[in-house]
Design a protein around this motif. Structure first.
Motif, PDB file in Angstrom:
ATOM      1  N   LEU A 181       0.855  -1.183   0.000  1.00  0.00           N
ATOM      2  CA  LEU A 181       0.000   0.000   0.000  1.00  0.00           C
ATOM      3  C   LEU A 181       0.888   1.229   0.000  1.00  0.00           C
ATOM      4  O   LEU A 181       1.924   1.251   0.686  1.00  0.00           O
ATOM      5  N   PRO A 206       0.605   5.339   0.560  1.00  0.00           N
ATOM      6  CA  PRO A 206      -0.131   6.576   0.851  1.00  0.00           C
ATOM      7  C   PRO A 206       0.507   7.780   0.185  1.00  0.00           C
ATOM      8  O   PRO A 206       1.695   7.761  -0.164  1.00  0.00           O
ATOM      9  N   GLU A 210      -3.359   9.803   4.698  1.00  0.00           N
ATOM     10  CA  GLU A 210      -3.403   8.458   4.135  1.00  0.00           C
ATOM     11  C   GLU A 210      -2.421   7.521   4.820  1.00  0.00           C
ATOM     12  O   GLU A 210      -2.665   6.310   4.876  1.00  0.00           O
ATOM     13  N   GLN A 251      -4.513   6.246   7.596  1.00  0.00           N
ATOM     14  CA  GLN A 251      -5.587   5.382   7.101  1.00  0.00           C
ATOM     15  C   GLN A 251      -5.046   4.084   6.509  1.00  0.00           C
ATOM     16  O   GLN A 251      -5.596   2.997   6.741  1.00  0.00           O
ATOM     17  N   TYR A 252      -3.955   4.192   5.750  1.00  0.00           N
ATOM     18  CA  TYR A 252      -3.436   3.010   5.063  1.00  0.00           C
ATOM     19  C   TYR A 252      -2.775   2.037   6.038  1.00  0.00           C
ATOM     20  O   TYR A 252      -2.767   0.823   5.797  1.00  0.00           O
ATOM     21  N   LYS A 262      -5.536  -0.024   7.305  1.00  0.00           N
ATOM     22  CA  LYS A 262      -5.961  -0.983   6.285  1.00  0.00           C
ATOM     23  C   LYS A 262      -4.923  -2.083   6.106  1.00  0.00           C
ATOM     24  O   LYS A 262      -5.268  -3.264   5.928  1.00  0.00           O
ATOM     25  N   LEU A 291       3.874  -1.148   3.867  1.00  0.00           N
ATOM     26  CA  LEU A 291       3.398   0.228   3.754  1.00  0.00           C
ATOM     27  C   LEU A 291       4.569   1.038   3.210  1.00  0.00           C
ATOM     28  O   LEU A 291       5.537   1.291   3.923  1.00  0.00           O
ATOM     29  N   LEU A 324      -9.252   1.480  -2.009  1.00  0.00           N
ATOM     30  CA  LEU A 324      -7.868   1.956  -2.032  1.00  0.00           C
ATOM     31  C   LEU A 324      -7.500   2.599  -3.372  1.00  0.00           C
ATOM     32  O   LEU A 324      -6.627   3.459  -3.430  1.00  0.00           O
ATOM     33  N   GLY A 364      -3.925   3.018  -4.734  1.00  0.00           N
ATOM     34  CA  GLY A 364      -3.552   2.971  -3.317  1.00  0.00           C
ATOM     35  C   GLY A 364      -2.842   1.683  -2.977  1.00  0.00           C
ATOM     36  O   GLY A 364      -1.889   1.675  -2.200  1.00  0.00           O
ATOM     37  N   MET A 365      -3.301   0.575  -3.541  1.00  0.00           N
ATOM     38  CA  MET A 365      -2.574  -0.689  -3.448  1.00  0.00           C
ATOM     39  C   MET A 365      -1.811  -0.852  -4.750  1.00  0.00           C
ATOM     40  O   MET A 365      -2.408  -1.033  -5.811  1.00  0.00           O
TER      41      MET A 365
END
Length: 620
Positions: A145, A147, A152, A155-156, A159, A173, A239, A280-281
């Motif tokens: 992921l 951001p 983000e 948030q990420y 997730k 991440l 995402l 996002g991913m």
């Protein structure tokens, strides 16, 4: 005023302007993370700063600095096998150190879930290269992921933690330098304040965990089977998002992370703009989202920093689905280099769609043009009073002009610059003993001297030192000991508990010299004596990090700043203090006289012994 640490463990939801590296720590707290490990490295060390701002008794998770990134990854992995949500973080090239273990994680069933925060560094702001770790993530088959902002990041992480626990996997991440350091107002959720006990539920029934030949291929099959579920997660969590453009519906851009923010900055205020698919991913890529976007546009630009990873994948995807869309990507070498800041993105847009971006030639876009005011170069400097400066000043007098010096990673890497010019080759952390050993082979005329910092000594230097002993290489190793991992913010290292000198003695090294770097004449003698010895000799050049020391002193009551002064009557204007010692506190005036910048000088007096006229004294 509330401390940062107390803010990070507030129970009720709140809003606060924070940097990305701080936002991720609040996410760790809310996600119920139980174990966090790291080896420090920019652009991620402020994550540790934020963690350490929470007092140990209130901190909802265990945290440690491990001796290197590989060990940090292994500790976090082991904790996650027990069922604890775990996280490890390090910088871009730190992944190289962790790689031997990292590439196995995609094969493993990890009951607690593991989040790996990698601080990539497009532009090589604080690294020896700008490697694109997306290549490694794909090879390792680990979900990623990315951001685009501190909001983000928060948030990420939540997730990523959810996905890691849901699928019992490792999730990366991927942060980049400016996402780590950007500031933004972030809306945080609640934290119950309840901390569950650490789990110790390891079971081989969750495995297998031994990737021998008979099992490795089946483990790979299971890993590949998870990919479709991981891809579906991107859609479920929203995402990947489409940002509608204005009027120009036939043009589209597929991008990710901070590059998307730069693109939006460039397009801001325009009366036309392409549609944007923000990923996002970034691995595995949701092909359904991409295919749908390609079908809806005549031309699509794939805008990505560094390597053309998405470009190749999307072009193959369009071919496989028979989509007649014109795909645009990297068309020159410069597009593979550097950060995609707004000015860089504007140049790319002008190159691929020159007519479309004509309106960006307006005055407001001058913000992205080269500054008409020339900015003088500002070379990196060691801090005033730095013990490394005194060490290099002494070593330079001991080493012959024809001798070879090998550098390593740390503040002391700056010894490569004038006036010291110590360190002629460098690869990565801990490489200097091995490189020096290779340079010593068949070499009977030129002495070889290697430098290594105390943190790097424990991080990756010991194998090279042991190899030097094993194979009887002829080098002199100078350990630059300042008692901390200074380059990335004064984090602890193993030297806090383990004596370097005792460890070297335990390895059987007989010729070990040690002194404070401010003892110039003694250090010169030690280096000369060490270089005259056949085989491995070691000089430990000690002095505490003066930046850390002076910061601590300033916090004490009654602190009175000190400076040095120069007696103009005694000064012969030989300029040894400026040209040979190189302390940035000294100022050479146009008439040749030398002054002292009191904003920089800390009054440590290390410069006094370098003045041939003894014209420098402490200003009491």
């Amino acid at each position: 005023m509330e401390k940062i640490g107390d803010m990070l463990i507030r129970k009720k939801p709140f809003q606060e302007m924070v940097m990305g590296n701080t936002a991720v720590v609040r996410a760790m707290v809310e996600a119920g993370t139980r174990v966090v490990t790291s080896y420090p490295g920019s652009p991620t060390p402020e994550i540790a700063t934020a963690i350490n701002s929470i007092s140990k008794e209130k901190r909802p998770f265990y945290f440690e600095f491990s001796v290197n990134e590989k060990v940090a990854t292994e500790v976090a992995f082991g904790a996650a096998l027990n069922g604890n949500l775990s996280t490890v973080f390090f910088k871009s090239v730190g992944l190289n150190v962790a790689l031997d273990s990292f590439v196995q994680l995609g094969l493993m069933n990890i009951p607690g879930g593991l989040v790996i925060i990698v601080g990539d560094d497009p532009g090589a702001n604080s690294s020896q290269n700008e490697q694109d770790n997306r290549n490694i993530f794909r090879m390792s088959r680990i979900a990623v992921l990315e951001p685009a902002s501190p909001r983000e990041v928060y948030q990420y992480y939540l997730k990523a933690a959810k996905l890691a626990k849901q699928e019992s996997i490792a999730v990366v991440l991927r942060l980049t330098t400016h996402v780590c350091h950007a500031r933004e107002t972030v809306s945080f959720g609640s934290f119950s304040g309840l901390i569950s006990p650490h789990r110790v539920d390891f079971s081989t029934e969750n495995g297998p965990y031994i990737p021998i030949a008979a099992l490795a291929l089946e483990m790979k099959r299971k890993s590949l089977a998870k990919m479709s579920r991981i891809m579906a997660f991107a859609g479920e969590q929203g995402l990947n998002t489409v940002i509608p453009g204005h009027k120009t519906r036939n043009l589209g851009v597929i991008t990710q992370g901070l590059t998307c923010r730069s693109l939006q900055d460039v397009l801001q205020g325009g009366d036309a703009g392409p549609d944007i698919l923000k990923l996002g991913m970034i691995y595995p890529m949701d092909t359904n989202d991409v295919v749908e976007f390609l079908k809806a546009h005549n031309q699509v630009l794939i805008l990505e920093e560094l390597d053309d990873i998405h470009e190749k994948e999307i072009k193959a995807l369009a071919f496989d689905h028979g989509i007649s869309v014109k795909l645009l990507g990297k068309n020159n070498d410069e597009n593979f280099i550097g950060e995609y800041t707004p000015d860089k993105v504007l140049k790319v847009l002008k190159d691929v769609w020159p007519d479309f971006v004509k309106h960006h030639e307006s005055s407001e876009q001058d913000l992205y043009s080269d500054s008409p005011v020339p900015v003088p170069p500002r070379p990196a400097q060691m801090c005033p009073g730095c013990g490394h400066r005194s060490a290099f000043h002494a070593v330079k007098k001991a080493v012959g002009d024809n001798d070879i010096t090998v550098a390593d990673i740390g503040c002391h890497t700056l010894g490569f610059l004038p006036p010291y010019e110590m360190g002629q080759v460098l690869l990565c952390m801990g490489a200097s003993p091995g490189i020096a050993s290779g340079l010593s082979l068949f070499n009977i005329q030129r002495k070889v001297v290697a430098f290594i910092g105390d943190s790097t000594f424990f991080h990756a230097g010991l194998p090279g030192i042991m190899n030097t002993l094993l194979n009887h290489h002829n080098i002199t190793l100078i350990v630059m000991e300042n008692g901390t991992t200074a380059m990335t913010g004064h984090q602890d290292h193993a030297g806090r508990e383990i004596s370097i000198e005792s460890l070297l003695q335990g390895l059987g090294i007989k010729h070990i010299f040690s002194c404070d770097t401010y003892q110039q004449s003694t250090l010169i003698g030690h280096v000369k004596a060490a270089m005259a010895i056949e085989g491995l000799s070691v000089v430990i050049a000690k002095h505490p990090c003066m930046l850390k020391l002076t910061r601590a002193q300033r916090k004490k009551s009654g602190f009175v700043p000190r400076h040095v002064k120069i007696d103009d009557a005694m000064c012969s204007r030989s300029h040894d203090c400026v040209e040979l010692f190189g302390c940035p506190s000294f100022v050479r005036h146009p008439d040749g006289s030398v002054g002292v910048n009191h904003d920089l000088c800390i009054g440590d007096g290390s410069c006094r012994q370098v003045c041939p006229e003894k014209a420098i004294s402490i200003d009491s």
